[in-house]
Design a protein around this motif. Structure first.
Motif, PDB file in Angstrom:
ATOM      1  N   ILE A  12       0.660  -1.165   0.115  1.00  0.00           N
ATOM      2  CA  ILE A  12      -0.198  -0.151   0.148  1.00  0.00           C
ATOM      3  C   ILE A  12       0.729   1.209  -0.057  1.00  0.00           C
ATOM      4  O   ILE A  12       0.399   2.239  -0.537  1.00  0.00           O
ATOM      5  N   SER A  13       1.884   1.209   0.754  1.00  0.00           N
ATOM      6  CA  SER A  13       2.894   2.533   0.671  1.00  0.00           C
ATOM      7  C   SER A  13       3.362   2.826  -0.799  1.00  0.00           C
ATOM      8  O   SER A  13       3.608   3.716  -1.323  1.00  0.00           O
ATOM      9  N   GLU A  14       3.882   1.672  -1.564  1.00  0.00           N
ATOM     10  CA  GLU A  14       4.379   2.052  -2.865  1.00  0.00           C
ATOM     11  C   GLU A  14       2.986   2.287  -3.663  1.00  0.00           C
ATOM     12  O   GLU A  14       3.239   3.347  -4.563  1.00  0.00           O
ATOM     13  N   TYR A  15       1.915   1.851  -3.685  1.00  0.00           N
ATOM     14  CA  TYR A  15       0.714   2.275  -4.281  1.00  0.00           C
ATOM     15  C   TYR A  15       0.668   3.559  -3.945  1.00  0.00           C
ATOM     16  O   TYR A  15       0.094   4.579  -4.862  1.00  0.00           O
ATOM     17  N   VAL A  16       0.421   4.389  -2.788  1.00  0.00           N
ATOM     18  CA  VAL A  16       0.293   5.575  -2.558  1.00  0.00           C
ATOM     19  C   VAL A  16       1.154   6.577  -3.269  1.00  0.00           C
ATOM     20  O   VAL A  16       0.773   7.517  -3.976  1.00  0.00           O
ATOM     21  N   LEU A  17       2.739   6.222  -3.404  1.00  0.00           N
ATOM     22  CA  LEU A  17       3.461   6.830  -3.912  1.00  0.00           C
ATOM     23  C   LEU A  17       3.336   6.809  -5.433  1.00  0.00           C
ATOM     24  O   LEU A  17       3.592   7.982  -6.122  1.00  0.00           O
ATOM     25  N   TYR A  18       2.975   5.833  -6.061  1.00  0.00           N
ATOM     26  CA  TYR A  18       2.536   5.788  -7.273  1.00  0.00           C
ATOM     27  C   TYR A  18       1.523   6.468  -7.834  1.00  0.00           C
ATOM     28  O   TYR A  18       1.587   7.454  -8.764  1.00  0.00           O
ATOM     29  N   MET A  19       0.394   6.629  -6.905  1.00  0.00           N
ATOM     30  CA  MET A  19      -0.588   7.481  -7.459  1.00  0.00           C
ATOM     31  C   MET A  19      -0.362   8.945  -7.091  1.00  0.00           C
ATOM     32  O   MET A  19      -0.912   9.659  -7.942  1.00  0.00           O
ATOM     33  N   ASP A  78      -9.828   8.806  -2.417  1.00  0.00           N
ATOM     34  CA  ASP A  78      -9.597   7.374  -2.199  1.00  0.00           C
ATOM     35  C   ASP A  78      -7.959   7.209  -1.627  1.00  0.00           C
ATOM     36  O   ASP A  78      -7.945   6.633  -0.505  1.00  0.00           O
ATOM     37  N   LEU A  79      -7.033   8.067  -2.094  1.00  0.00           N
ATOM     38  CA  LEU A  79      -6.005   8.384  -1.149  1.00  0.00           C
ATOM     39  C   LEU A  79      -6.033   8.814   0.064  1.00  0.00           C
ATOM     40  O   LEU A  79      -5.152   8.184   1.078  1.00  0.00           O
ATOM     41  N   ASN A  80      -6.843   9.695   0.277  1.00  0.00           N
ATOM     42  CA  ASN A  80      -6.886  10.441   1.528  1.00  0.00           C
ATOM     43  C   ASN A  80      -7.256   9.304   2.332  1.00  0.00           C
ATOM     44  O   ASN A  80      -7.094   9.405   3.810  1.00  0.00           O
ATOM     45  N   GLU A  81      -8.261   8.598   1.696  1.00  0.00           N
ATOM     46  CA  GLU A  81      -8.765   7.627   2.990  1.00  0.00           C
ATOM     47  C   GLU A  81      -7.799   6.467   3.234  1.00  0.00           C
ATOM     48  O   GLU A  81      -7.627   6.080   4.616  1.00  0.00           O
ATOM     49  N   ILE A  82      -7.116   6.073   2.311  1.00  0.00           N
ATOM     50  CA  ILE A  82      -5.935   5.295   2.762  1.00  0.00           C
ATOM     51  C   ILE A  82      -5.000   5.906   3.640  1.00  0.00           C
ATOM     52  O   ILE A  82      -4.460   5.171   4.691  1.00  0.00           O
ATOM     53  N   LEU A  83      -4.736   7.071   3.633  1.00  0.00           N
ATOM     54  CA  LEU A  83      -3.709   7.752   4.306  1.00  0.00           C
ATOM     55  C   LEU A  83      -4.266   7.861   5.832  1.00  0.00           C
ATOM     56  O   LEU A  83      -3.583   7.545   6.930  1.00  0.00           O
ATOM     57  N   SER A  87      -2.604   6.193   9.150  1.00  0.00           N
ATOM     58  CA  SER A  87      -2.553   6.923  10.221  1.00  0.00           C
ATOM     59  C   SER A  87      -3.028   6.204  11.564  1.00  0.00           C
ATOM     60  O   SER A  87      -2.357   6.164  12.365  1.00  0.00           O
ATOM     61  N   LEU A  88      -4.209   5.794  11.194  1.00  0.00           N
ATOM     62  CA  LEU A  88      -5.191   5.051  12.538  1.00  0.00           C
ATOM     63  C   LEU A  88      -4.126   3.569  12.785  1.00  0.00           C
ATOM     64  O   LEU A  88      -4.210   3.393  14.157  1.00  0.00           O
ATOM     65  N   LEU A  89      -3.921   2.990  11.790  1.00  0.00           N
ATOM     66  CA  LEU A  89      -3.057   1.701  11.998  1.00  0.00           C
ATOM     67  C   LEU A  89      -1.930   2.042  12.619  1.00  0.00           C
ATOM     68  O   LEU A  89      -1.439   1.516  13.808  1.00  0.00           O
ATOM     69  N   HIS A  90      -1.097   3.056  12.189  1.00  0.00           N
ATOM     70  CA  HIS A  90       0.059   3.378  12.996  1.00  0.00           C
ATOM     71  C   HIS A  90      -0.084   3.733  14.550  1.00  0.00           C
ATOM     72  O   HIS A  90       0.450   3.380  15.161  1.00  0.00           O
ATOM     73  N   ASN A  91      -1.114   4.639  14.659  1.00  0.00           N
ATOM     74  CA  ASN A  91      -1.368   5.157  16.190  1.00  0.00           C
ATOM     75  C   ASN A  91      -1.793   3.910  17.033  1.00  0.00           C
ATOM     76  O   ASN A  91      -1.369   3.861  18.171  1.00  0.00           O
ATOM     77  N   THR A  92      -2.453   3.056  16.360  1.00  0.00           N
ATOM     78  CA  THR A  92      -3.038   1.749  17.028  1.00  0.00           C
ATOM     79  C   THR A  92      -1.702   0.862  17.517  1.00  0.00           C
ATOM     80  O   THR A  92      -1.373   0.344  18.376  1.00  0.00           O
ATOM     81  N   LEU A  93      -0.797   0.908  16.336  1.00  0.00           N
ATOM     82  CA  LEU A  93       0.599  -0.231  16.653  1.00  0.00           C
ATOM     83  C   LEU A  93       1.426   0.402  17.570  1.00  0.00           C
ATOM     84  O   LEU A  93       2.144  -0.376  18.175  1.00  0.00           O
TER      85      LEU A  93
END
Length: 183
Positions: A12-19, A78-83, A87-93
């Motif tokens: 997903i990180s590569e996808y965001v940068l690609y988009m 769509d990208l903002n939703e992924i971001l 971010s929520l996953l990052h904070n959870t981790l």
């Protein structure tokens, strides 16, 4: 289009940068499908069915960018939703699960993220978006063939490592393989 689909499934990180690159490519071509087809797609794609699929994909993206008012800057919803999910996953981790491996790579990347935030006047946007902005700036510097200092390369590497871990956790989360309740 096919690259985007495969990348979204795998990293997903590569996808965001690609988009981010696709958004800028569309902007650089003045949101003109004809220009994109003539200068980018036709020289590279010989198969008409594949070319037609790419035309539809780019037309949809251009339409979405116009509807969302991001012709000059900003990212697709769509990208903002992924971001936001990342971010929520990052904070959870880091705050709830306190995942040791992720905490270690995050702590390694944090000084670089903070430094990039200060240099870019990014204000109070979240660290995930700051990290993507940093990695995207490295791509742009590379395309411009500008040299990057060893210290900057190390900073980009620490951010990329963190995003690699985050992408792996994101993939697990999307597959339902992360159990937040039992951590």
């Amino acid at each position: 289009m096919q690259i985007a689909k495969k990348t979204k499934e795998n990293n997903i990180s590569e996808y965001v940068l690609y988009m981010y690159q696709i958004e800028d490519l569309i902007r650089a071509n003045n949101l003109s499908l004809d220009t994109i087809v003539t200068t980018i797609l036709k020289p590279q794609i010989q198969d008409e069915s594949i070319l037609d699929a790419y035309k539809v994909w780019y037309a949809d993206l251009i339409k979405q960018m116009k509807i969302e008012g991001i012709q000059k800057k900003g990212h697709l919803s769509d990208l903002n939703e992924i971001l936001m999910e990342m971010s929520l996953l990052h904070n959870t981790l880091i705050n709830i699960i306190k995942e040791p491996k992720y905490l270690k790579v995050f702590e390694g990347a944090l000084p670089s993220l903070k430094a990039f935030q200060a240099k870019s006047n990014a204000g109070d946007i979240n660290l995930i978006e700051i990290g993507f902005n940093a990695l995207y700036s490295k791509i742009i510097l590379g395309l411009k063939k500008q040299s990057i200092s060893e210290a900057s390369n190390e900073a980009f590497k620490s951010i990329a490592t963190m995003f690699g871990f985050l992408a792996a956790y994101y993939k697990k989360m999307k597959k339902g393989e992360l159990d937040f309740a039992n951590n």
